[in-house]
Design a protein around this motif. Structure first.
Motif, mmCIF file in Angstrom:
data_model
loop_
_atom_site.group_PDB
_atom_site.id
_atom_site.type_symbol
_atom_site.label_atom_id
_atom_site.label_comp_id
_atom_site.label_asym_id
_atom_site.label_seq_id
_atom_site.Cartn_x
_atom_site.Cartn_y
_atom_site.Cartn_z
ATOM 1 N N LEU A 321 0.342 64.876 49.686
ATOM 2 C CA LEU A 321 1.559 64.500 48.965
ATOM 3 C C LEU A 321 2.340 65.703 48.446
ATOM 4 N N SER A 322 1.670 66.830 48.330
ATOM 5 C CA SER A 322 2.330 68.032 47.802
ATOM 6 C C SER A 322 3.091 68.818 48.867
ATOM 7 N N LYS A 323 2.972 68.383 50.128
ATOM 8 C CA LYS A 323 3.606 69.145 51.204
ATOM 9 C C LYS A 323 5.120 69.200 51.070
ATOM 10 N N PHE A 324 5.701 68.105 50.586
ATOM 11 C CA PHE A 324 7.154 68.087 50.444
ATOM 12 C C PHE A 324 7.552 68.522 49.041
ATOM 13 N N SER A 325 8.335 69.555 48.951
ATOM 14 C CA SER A 325 8.874 70.009 47.670
ATOM 15 C C SER A 325 10.267 70.583 47.914
ATOM 16 N N TYR A 326 11.056 70.576 46.873
ATOM 17 C CA TYR A 326 12.410 71.121 47.018
ATOM 18 C C TYR A 326 12.861 71.764 45.718
ATOM 19 N N GLY A 327 13.500 72.903 45.871
ATOM 20 C CA GLY A 327 14.128 73.592 44.757
ATOM 21 C C GLY A 327 15.360 74.298 45.277
ATOM 22 N N PRO A 328 16.507 74.157 44.627
ATOM 23 C CA PRO A 328 17.738 74.780 45.124
ATOM 24 C C PRO A 328 17.708 76.292 44.999
ATOM 25 N N SER A 329 18.541 76.956 45.786
ATOM 26 C CA SER A 329 18.675 78.414 45.680
ATOM 27 C C SER A 329 19.899 78.731 44.828
ATOM 28 N N PHE A 330 19.834 79.848 44.121
ATOM 29 C CA PHE A 330 20.957 80.277 43.279
ATOM 30 C C PHE A 330 21.254 81.752 43.528
ATOM 31 N N ILE A 331 22.535 82.069 43.619
ATOM 32 C CA ILE A 331 22.960 83.441 43.868
ATOM 33 C C ILE A 331 22.749 84.311 42.634
ATOM 34 N N GLU A 332 22.766 85.629 42.836
ATOM 35 C CA GLU A 332 22.662 86.560 41.710
ATOM 36 C C GLU A 332 23.979 86.582 40.938
ATOM 37 N N THR A 333 23.882 86.621 39.612
ATOM 38 C CA THR A 333 25.076 86.727 38.770
ATOM 39 C C THR A 333 24.911 87.875 37.784
ATOM 40 N N THR A 351 7.925 68.555 43.400
ATOM 41 C CA THR A 351 7.184 67.805 44.428
ATOM 42 C C THR A 351 7.214 66.339 44.006
ATOM 43 N N PRO A 352 8.131 65.555 44.543
ATOM 44 C CA PRO A 352 8.373 64.194 44.038
ATOM 45 C C PRO A 352 7.176 63.262 44.092
ATOM 46 N N PHE A 353 6.312 63.414 45.119
ATOM 47 C CA PHE A 353 5.207 62.470 45.276
ATOM 48 C C PHE A 353 4.003 62.790 44.388
ATOM 49 N N THR A 354 4.022 63.963 43.753
ATOM 50 C CA THR A 354 2.975 64.291 42.772
ATOM 51 C C THR A 354 3.591 64.504 41.389
ATOM 52 N N HIS A 355 4.807 64.035 41.226
ATOM 53 C CA HIS A 355 5.525 64.174 39.956
ATOM 54 C C HIS A 355 5.100 63.068 38.996
ATOM 55 N N ALA A 356 5.058 63.383 37.708
ATOM 56 C CA ALA A 356 4.648 62.394 36.700
ATOM 57 C C ALA A 356 5.511 61.138 36.749
ATOM 58 N N GLY A 357 6.789 61.306 37.050
ATOM 59 C CA GLY A 357 7.683 60.154 37.132
ATOM 60 C C GLY A 357 7.265 59.172 38.204
ATOM 61 N N MET A 358 6.734 59.685 39.319
ATOM 62 C CA MET A 358 6.269 58.809 40.400
ATOM 63 C C MET A 358 5.052 57.995 39.953
ATOM 64 N N PHE A 359 4.150 58.623 39.195
ATOM 65 C CA PHE A 359 2.975 57.909 38.693
ATOM 66 C C PHE A 359 3.388 56.793 37.737
ATOM 67 N N LEU A 360 4.284 57.121 36.830
ATOM 68 C CA LEU A 360 4.758 56.142 35.844
ATOM 69 C C LEU A 360 5.497 54.994 36.517
ATOM 70 N N PHE A 361 6.339 55.320 37.480
ATOM 71 C CA PHE A 361 7.113 54.289 38.181
ATOM 72 C C PHE A 361 6.193 53.361 38.978
ATOM 73 N N SER A 362 5.228 53.949 39.675
ATOM 74 C CA SER A 362 4.297 53.148 40.473
ATOM 75 C C SER A 362 3.506 52.181 39.591
ATOM 76 N N ALA A 363 2.999 52.686 38.464
ATOM 77 C CA ALA A 363 2.233 51.839 37.541
ATOM 78 C C ALA A 363 3.118 50.736 36.962
ATOM 79 N N SER A 364 4.359 51.063 36.664
ATOM 80 C CA SER A 364 5.295 50.076 36.112
ATOM 81 C C SER A 364 5.550 48.940 37.102
ATOM 82 N N MET A 365 5.820 49.303 38.352
ATOM 83 C CA MET A 365 6.156 48.295 39.359
ATOM 84 C C MET A 365 4.944 47.435 39.735
#
Length: 536
Positions: A321-333, A351-365
């Motif tokens: 589940l940790s294979k997919f992750s995303y973070g934007p890039s930012f230029i130097e300022t 990493t959305p699938f190991t994020h706390a929000g995913m655990f909470l949402f799954s348990a809620s639903m």
């Protein structure tokens, strides 16, 4: 850096913090409104005096929005979990259960106001522990004022690593520390101080109930709760911070239930003249016509526990589940004063699938599906539940975005650095005494330890480095102080007084808790100074 470190620029740097304080304390502005106003002021100061340009400020705000997303996902889903349980009537069943399994009144109060409140903090947070525990305490005879005070103090030990360590992760995100040894050292200092906080809080609550007689009667229970919660947090925070409040709080709940069956606490016991009880006017709780049992009432939290532990502790699942992750890039300022914010290829990846929000949402639903199938929730209620959750989440979301933006703009334009250097020049090594009070103040004015860490983590780290102090110790005391400050956070108090039906009594609640919190923060400062002197 070419920014002059003099009184004028130091004063400019502290203006955003002072304004935020004044608006919230003096003028009673809510956190979202006060933070948005302060953010606007911070941007103006950046342009006029710190030679920031549109590019610098825009990039820092975009970074803040990305950081906010990770937190917002937890805020919404934590409230959603509560709303599902509330709609099903689970909390009424839980109250009935507590009465049955804990005949000893002191143990029953601690089970609800300390252990169950801490368990809720472990998985939800954001005021939910006080919101839920206060009415439960009132139903067993605790007077409304004390029903708010007890959980405010009782769950504060979990303020850093609760809600799957959202405040802790905010601290690490803000400082940018990635050295695992340093992170563990910070966790050790923070959890150690929080161990002390939890132990003293448990003793204090027993004293509130019945003085030294209650402390003597409840000594074994107090010791057990303190060791399992505080000691467990110290140990688990060294290898899995996300679970270091959640697991100990769950274990302490199980431990206290088992202890209630022992010869020490299995019999009915109470102090008749307890000042926190309202016996003569206590309402008789009617039997609840509901076929839900205790385990069904706990179902969303069982699911939360199972999903979280499975994903985080079973390596094949976690790796997949940790294979997919995303973070934007930012230029130097770069500002006109030479403050450089370096290029980042992947900023704070999620990493959305190991994020706390995913655990909470799954348990809620899953909880909703079960309750709907059993008839505990009526058909068509899901949109209503979502609507309630989003409505409650909007104020903290606005506050989080604005507060993180203030912190990022101050840091990216050099204001945090000037502020840190100015204070270090005045206080020197004695700054260690005041470090816990910074975190304490942050939680008080923003309503959460998470927000306190967002606002002051950079400042604390820079100050410690300039003075030559132990940075992990300072950051540990920052977040531990924030845990203490949670007890007097206006937002948490209001949630408690609202569900206890004593809205408007916030000043009375604050008056009861303030001596406790100031004493603990002072103790933390003294311990930090001793640690500095002894170089430990």
């Amino acid at each position: 850096m070419n920014i002059p470190v003099n009184f004028f620029y130091w004063f400019l740097s502290i203006i955003p913090i002072l304004v935020l304080l004044i608006l919230m304390i003096k003028f009673q502005w809510g956190a979202p409104k006060a933070a948005l106003f302060t953010l606007t002021l911070t941007i103006i100061i950046s342009f006029l005096f710190f030679k920031a340009n549109i590019e610098v400020v825009s990039i820092e705000i975009l970074k803040a929005l990305w950081n906010s997303l990770s937190i917002i996902l937890v805020v919404i889903t934590a409230i959603l979990l509560y709303e599902v349980s509330d709609e099903a009537g689970a909390f009424e069943i839980l109250n009935k259960t507590f009465k049955k399994i804990a005949p000893n009144e002191l143990i029953r109060i601690m089970m609800i106001g300390v252990v169950f409140a801490s368990f809720l903090q472990g998985v939800t947070g954001f005021g939910v522990p006080v919101l839920v525990s206060a009415p439960l305490l009132i139903q067993i005879g605790v007077s409304p004022l004390w029903a708010v005070v007890i959980p405010l103090i009782g769950h504060s030990w979990a303020g850093t690593f609760g809600t799957l360590a959202i405040a802790w992760n905010a601290l690490i995100f803000q400082t940018g520390i990635d050295n695992i040894t340093t992170i563990r050292e910070i966790a050790l200092y923070g959890s150690g101080l929080l161990f002390i906080l939890g132990t003293i809080a448990n003793i204090t609550i027993a004293y509130f109930y019945g003085g030294f007689r209650a402390i003597k009667k409840g000594f074994i229970a107090i010791l057990l709760i303190s060791l399992v919660q505080g000691g467990g947090q110290v140990i688990i925070s060294q290898f899995n911070p996300d679970l270091s409040a959640f697991i100990p709080s769950a274990l302490s709940l199980i431990s206290l239930i088992l202890l209630s069956r022992s010869p020490l606490y299995k019999d009915k016991w109470m102090i008749e003249d307890s000042k926190i009880m309202k016996r003569k006017e206590q309402n008789i709780v009617e039997e609840i016509e509901n076929k839900m049992n205790m385990h069904e009432a706990f179902l969303p939290y069982y699911l939360m526990s199972f999903i979280t532990l499975s994903v985080l502790l079973i390596k094949p699942i976690n790796n997949s589940l940790s294979k997919f992750s995303y973070g934007p890039s930012f230029i130097e300022t770069k500002t006109g004063f030479g403050i450089v914010n370096e290029f980042v290829s992947q900023y704070s990846p999620i990493t959305p699938f190991t994020h706390a929000g995913m655990f909470l949402f799954s348990a809620s639903m899953l909880g909703y599906i079960y309750y709907r199938k059993k008839g505990f929730i009526n058909k068509g209620k899901l949109p209503v539940i979502f609507k309630k959750s989003i409505k409650k989440a909007i104020p903290p979301i606005l506050a989080v975005i604005s507060l993180i933006s203030i912190s990022r703009v101050m840091s990216g334009t050099g204001q945090t650095l000037v502020l840190a250097e100015g204070i270090s020049n005045v206080l020197g090594e004695y700054y260690v005494i005041f470090a816990p009070f910074i975190g304490f103040l942050g939680s008080f004015i923003t309503g959460s330890n998470m927000s306190s860490n967002i606002l002051f983590a950079d400042f604390q780290m820079l100050t410690s480095k300039i003075i030559g102090l132990n940075t992990p110790a300072i950051l540990g005391s920052q977040t531990a102080g924030g845990g203490v400050g949670m007890s007097i956070a206006p937002g948490n108090i209001v949630l408690g007084t609202t569900t206890a039906n004593i809205l408007g009594s916030e000043g009375k609640v604050l008056k009861k808790i303030l001596p406790f919190t100031i004493s603990i923060a002072t103790l933390f400062g003294i311990l930090m100074f001793i640690s500095h002197i002894l170089n430990i």
